[in-house]
Scaffold this motif. Structure first.
Motif, PDB file in Angstrom:
ATOM      1  N   ASP A 137       0.823  -1.360  -0.208  1.00  0.00           N
ATOM      2  CA  ASP A 137       0.031   0.022  -0.085  1.00  0.00           C
ATOM      3  C   ASP A 137       0.869   1.132   0.136  1.00  0.00           C
ATOM      4  OD1 ASP A 137      -2.463  -1.329   0.148  1.00  0.00           O
ATOM      5  OD2 ASP A 137      -3.061  -0.696   1.814  1.00  0.00           O
ATOM      6  N   LEU A 138       0.310   2.404  -0.800  1.00  0.00           N
ATOM      7  CA  LEU A 138       1.148   3.603  -0.932  1.00  0.00           C
ATOM      8  C   LEU A 138       0.199   4.713  -0.964  1.00  0.00           C
ATOM      9  CD1 LEU A 138       3.667   2.226  -3.826  1.00  0.00           C
ATOM     10  CD2 LEU A 138       4.518   3.439  -1.828  1.00  0.00           C
ATOM     11  N   PRO A 139       0.431   5.880  -0.760  1.00  0.00           N
ATOM     12  CA  PRO A 139      -0.298   6.993  -0.681  1.00  0.00           C
ATOM     13  C   PRO A 139      -0.400   7.207  -2.385  1.00  0.00           C
ATOM     14  CG  PRO A 139       2.019   7.805  -0.250  1.00  0.00           C
ATOM     15  CD  PRO A 139       1.979   6.226   0.039  1.00  0.00           C
ATOM     16  N   THR A 160       2.732   5.355   6.719  1.00  0.00           N
ATOM     17  CA  THR A 160       3.318   4.309   7.353  1.00  0.00           C
ATOM     18  C   THR A 160       3.249   4.235   9.005  1.00  0.00           C
ATOM     19  OG1 THR A 160       5.418   4.973   7.380  1.00  0.00           O
ATOM     20  CG2 THR A 160       4.789   3.794   5.443  1.00  0.00           C
ATOM     21  N   GLU A 161       2.557   5.008   9.601  1.00  0.00           N
ATOM     22  CA  GLU A 161       2.105   5.002  10.866  1.00  0.00           C
ATOM     23  C   GLU A 161       0.858   4.903  11.258  1.00  0.00           C
ATOM     24  OE1 GLU A 161       3.575   9.061  11.716  1.00  0.00           O
ATOM     25  OE2 GLU A 161       5.694   8.622  11.498  1.00  0.00           O
ATOM     26  N   PRO A 162       0.306   4.651  12.479  1.00  0.00           N
ATOM     27  CA  PRO A 162      -0.952   4.640  12.835  1.00  0.00           C
ATOM     28  C   PRO A 162      -2.017   5.775  12.484  1.00  0.00           C
ATOM     29  CG  PRO A 162       0.397   3.766  14.626  1.00  0.00           C
ATOM     30  CD  PRO A 162       1.290   4.473  13.721  1.00  0.00           C
ATOM     31  N   PRO A 163      -2.974   5.536  12.113  1.00  0.00           N
ATOM     32  CA  PRO A 163      -3.993   4.513  12.199  1.00  0.00           C
ATOM     33  C   PRO A 163      -3.901   3.623  10.855  1.00  0.00           C
ATOM     34  CG  PRO A 163      -5.341   5.983  11.504  1.00  0.00           C
ATOM     35  CD  PRO A 163      -3.879   6.797  11.805  1.00  0.00           C
ATOM     36  N   HIS A 164      -3.125   3.786   9.967  1.00  0.00           N
ATOM     37  CA  HIS A 164      -2.974   3.228   8.667  1.00  0.00           C
ATOM     38  C   HIS A 164      -2.035   1.915   8.934  1.00  0.00           C
ATOM     39  CE1 HIS A 164      -4.058   7.307   7.002  1.00  0.00           C
ATOM     40  NE2 HIS A 164      -5.084   6.341   6.783  1.00  0.00           N
ATOM     41  N   ALA A 165      -0.864   2.079   9.650  1.00  0.00           N
ATOM     42  CA  ALA A 165      -0.054   1.116   9.561  1.00  0.00           C
ATOM     43  C   ALA A 165       0.700   0.931  10.993  1.00  0.00           C
ATOM     44  CB  ALA A 165       1.162   1.120   8.483  1.00  0.00           C
ATOM     45  N   ARG A 169       7.074  -7.321  13.622  1.00  0.00           N
ATOM     46  CA  ARG A 169       8.450  -8.205  13.053  1.00  0.00           C
ATOM     47  C   ARG A 169       9.169  -7.325  12.117  1.00  0.00           C
ATOM     48  NH1 ARG A 169       5.784 -13.400  10.270  1.00  0.00           N
ATOM     49  NH2 ARG A 169       7.975 -13.480   9.474  1.00  0.00           N
ATOM     50  N   GLY A 170       9.372  -5.796  12.720  1.00  0.00           N
ATOM     51  CA  GLY A 170      10.441  -5.014  12.134  1.00  0.00           C
ATOM     52  C   GLY A 170      10.181  -4.544  10.665  1.00  0.00           C
ATOM     53  N   VAL A 171       9.049  -4.630  10.180  1.00  0.00           N
ATOM     54  CA  VAL A 171       8.586  -4.087   9.136  1.00  0.00           C
ATOM     55  C   VAL A 171       7.049  -3.314   9.334  1.00  0.00           C
ATOM     56  CG1 VAL A 171      10.024  -5.612   7.441  1.00  0.00           C
ATOM     57  CG2 VAL A 171       7.597  -6.149   8.185  1.00  0.00           C
ATOM     58  N   PRO A 172       7.005  -2.384   8.256  1.00  0.00           N
ATOM     59  CA  PRO A 172       5.589  -1.616   8.434  1.00  0.00           C
ATOM     60  C   PRO A 172       4.551  -2.774   7.463  1.00  0.00           C
ATOM     61  CG  PRO A 172       6.963  -0.685   6.588  1.00  0.00           C
ATOM     62  CD  PRO A 172       7.849  -1.545   7.495  1.00  0.00           C
ATOM     63  N   VAL A 173       3.479  -2.782   8.108  1.00  0.00           N
ATOM     64  CA  VAL A 173       2.181  -3.333   7.791  1.00  0.00           C
ATOM     65  C   VAL A 173       0.932  -2.720   7.991  1.00  0.00           C
ATOM     66  CG1 VAL A 173       3.553  -5.695   7.904  1.00  0.00           C
ATOM     67  CG2 VAL A 173       2.041  -4.853   9.771  1.00  0.00           C
ATOM     68  N   THR A 174      -0.052  -2.986   7.336  1.00  0.00           N
ATOM     69  CA  THR A 174      -1.278  -2.429   7.530  1.00  0.00           C
ATOM     70  C   THR A 174      -1.777  -3.232   8.838  1.00  0.00           C
ATOM     71  OG1 THR A 174      -2.328  -3.987   5.992  1.00  0.00           O
ATOM     72  CG2 THR A 174      -1.987  -1.712   5.104  1.00  0.00           C
ATOM     73  N   ARG A 175      -2.429  -2.000   9.455  1.00  0.00           N
ATOM     74  CA  ARG A 175      -3.121  -2.583  10.710  1.00  0.00           C
ATOM     75  C   ARG A 175      -3.969  -3.810  10.404  1.00  0.00           C
ATOM     76  NH1 ARG A 175      -7.130   1.392   9.823  1.00  0.00           N
ATOM     77  NH2 ARG A 175      -9.132   0.578  10.396  1.00  0.00           N
ATOM     78  N   LEU A 176      -4.261  -4.622  11.498  1.00  0.00           N
ATOM     79  CA  LEU A 176      -4.902  -6.195  11.554  1.00  0.00           C
ATOM     80  C   LEU A 176      -6.327  -5.965  11.095  1.00  0.00           C
ATOM     81  CD1 LEU A 176      -4.350  -9.080  11.300  1.00  0.00           C
ATOM     82  CD2 LEU A 176      -4.552  -9.065  13.978  1.00  0.00           C
ATOM     83  N   ASP A 177      -6.967  -5.366  11.682  1.00  0.00           N
ATOM     84  CA  ASP A 177      -8.563  -5.158  11.380  1.00  0.00           C
ATOM     85  C   ASP A 177      -8.515  -4.907   9.897  1.00  0.00           C
ATOM     86  OD1 ASP A 177      -9.422  -2.144  12.697  1.00  0.00           O
ATOM     87  OD2 ASP A 177      -7.290  -3.061  12.395  1.00  0.00           O
ATOM     88  N   ARG A 178      -8.066  -3.826   9.489  1.00  0.00           N
ATOM     89  CA  ARG A 178      -8.072  -3.501   8.035  1.00  0.00           C
ATOM     90  C   ARG A 178      -7.449  -4.409   7.181  1.00  0.00           C
ATOM     91  NH1 ARG A 178      -8.999   1.164   4.647  1.00  0.00           N
ATOM     92  NH2 ARG A 178      -9.036   0.294   2.572  1.00  0.00           N
TER      93      ARG A 178
END
Length: 348
Positions: A137-139, A160-165, A169-178
């Motif tokens: 995911d990118l802007p 790449t910060e909350p609430p989006h990501a 495990r050391g890498v940016p990921v989208t938040r789990l519910d989304r």
């Protein structure tokens, strides 16, 4: 926040005989500074990284000599980290998945997060099979597009910060519910419910958070089925069998409003009840298809039921087979048990 995975250095891998080829001994030697850079970064570097420490000809020479391979625009890996077969696969599919994710994030230039099926893998809920594309995911306005083995999605206002990501495990990921909502139409139908149930059971998310995330994606494919599942999870169902029982047996005329996963303290223990009719003091337990195959597990259940009996709670168990094969009979028996508890003990 997870720990950043440890990547073995190139020199260590070569010494251990894990890699083929090499950086010297054939053709023009690669600039020592470039080798040091790649060794420090686990075999991956961007063009910008290289040009900070070496002249452009170093990168060009390494690519021409087959020592470096471009896996994405401006992103390179050591050629010894690329698997030889099958050669028809995209380059990203021929390197270690963790390295491929690092390459995808490097391609994103600090503005991207792993998403959808790839994020689900990082969250530990489903491993991506070989050949399944990665998701990023990118802007909007990033100017980056998808590539072979990489699906890019642009989201308005994405960061790449909350609430989006978040960092996992050391890498940016989208938040789990989304992530779970986004993955719903992408998952095989037989896997959909199990992934969400596990996430809730492991307390990685909640039904309430899933409802909020679902509101962010109003045009989701198969949305009604997801909303129905989330409603069952909000009602306290914690397995496919409990959901089936809720829909086909334990709701409707005569049935009380069961409290699911009711918490009871007894004998210094905390016990959770599948379905508790508080007024009648009846606990309905639904035993899965593999339950009680082990005598030890059966003994644990018997002791648990005996403890609950000291609190006046009657435990009634229905097997997976009976519930699915004869739901009408299970419903009839449940209604009869509840009615008898309301009337009190019979005297003969």
């Amino acid at each position: 926040m997870g720990l950043r995975p440890q990547v073995p250095s190139l020199s260590t891998a070569v010494a251990a005989g894990q890699l083929t080829g090499g950086w010297s001994g054939h053709g023009r030697p690669v600039h020592a500074t470039l080798r040091t850079l790649l060794d420090r970064r686990g075999g991956l570097a961007t063009r910008r990284d290289v040009l900070r420490v070496a002249p452009p000809w170093t990168l060009q020479s390494a690519c021409r000599a087959g020592r470096l391979v471009r896996v994405l625009p401006q992103v390179y890996v050591d050629a010894t980290l690329v698997r030889d077969t099958p050669t028809e696969l995209p380059i990203l599919a021929r390197i270690d998945p963790e390295l491929a994710r690092r390459a995808a994030l490097a391609y994103g230039g600090g503005r991207a997060a792993l998403s959808r099926l790839t994020a689900l893998d990082v969250w530990g809920l489903r491993r991506q099979p070989p050949g399944e594309p990665m998701h990023l995911d990118l802007p909007v306005g990033s100017g980056l597009s998808g590539r072979p083995h990489l699906v890019v999605r642009r989201r308005p206002g994405f960061t790449t910060e909350p609430p989006h990501a978040v960092i996992r495990r050391g890498v940016p990921v989208t938040r789990l519910d989304r992530t779970l909502v986004d993955c719903w139409p992408l998952l095989p139908t037989v896997d959909r419910a199990g992934v969400l149930i596990r996430a809730v059971n492991d307390r990685l998310t909640t039904p309430q958070r899933l409802v909020a995330a679902l509101g962010e994606v109003p045009r989701l494919i198969a949305r009604p089925a997801l909303r129905a599942l989330v409603d069952r999870l909000a009602a306290g169902c914690r397995s496919p069998l409990e959901i089936w029982g809720h829909d086909h047996v334990f709701t409707g005329p005569g049935m009380p409003a069961f409290t699911r996963q009711a918490r009871v303290r007894v004998g210094g223990r905390t016990i959770y009840l599948d379905m508790f009719a508080e007024a009648e003091r009846v606990d309905i337990e639904l035993d899965g298809a593999t339950s009680h195959g082990d005598p030890t597990e059966r003994e644990i259940d018997l002791r648990r039921d005996a403890l609950l009996a000291t609190k006046g709670i009657l435990v009634v168990r229905f097997s997976h087979r009976r519930l699915l094969a004869d739901p009408a009979q299970v419903r009839q028996e449940t209604l009869a048990i509840l009615a008898s508890r309301r009337l009190g003990p019979m005297i003969t």
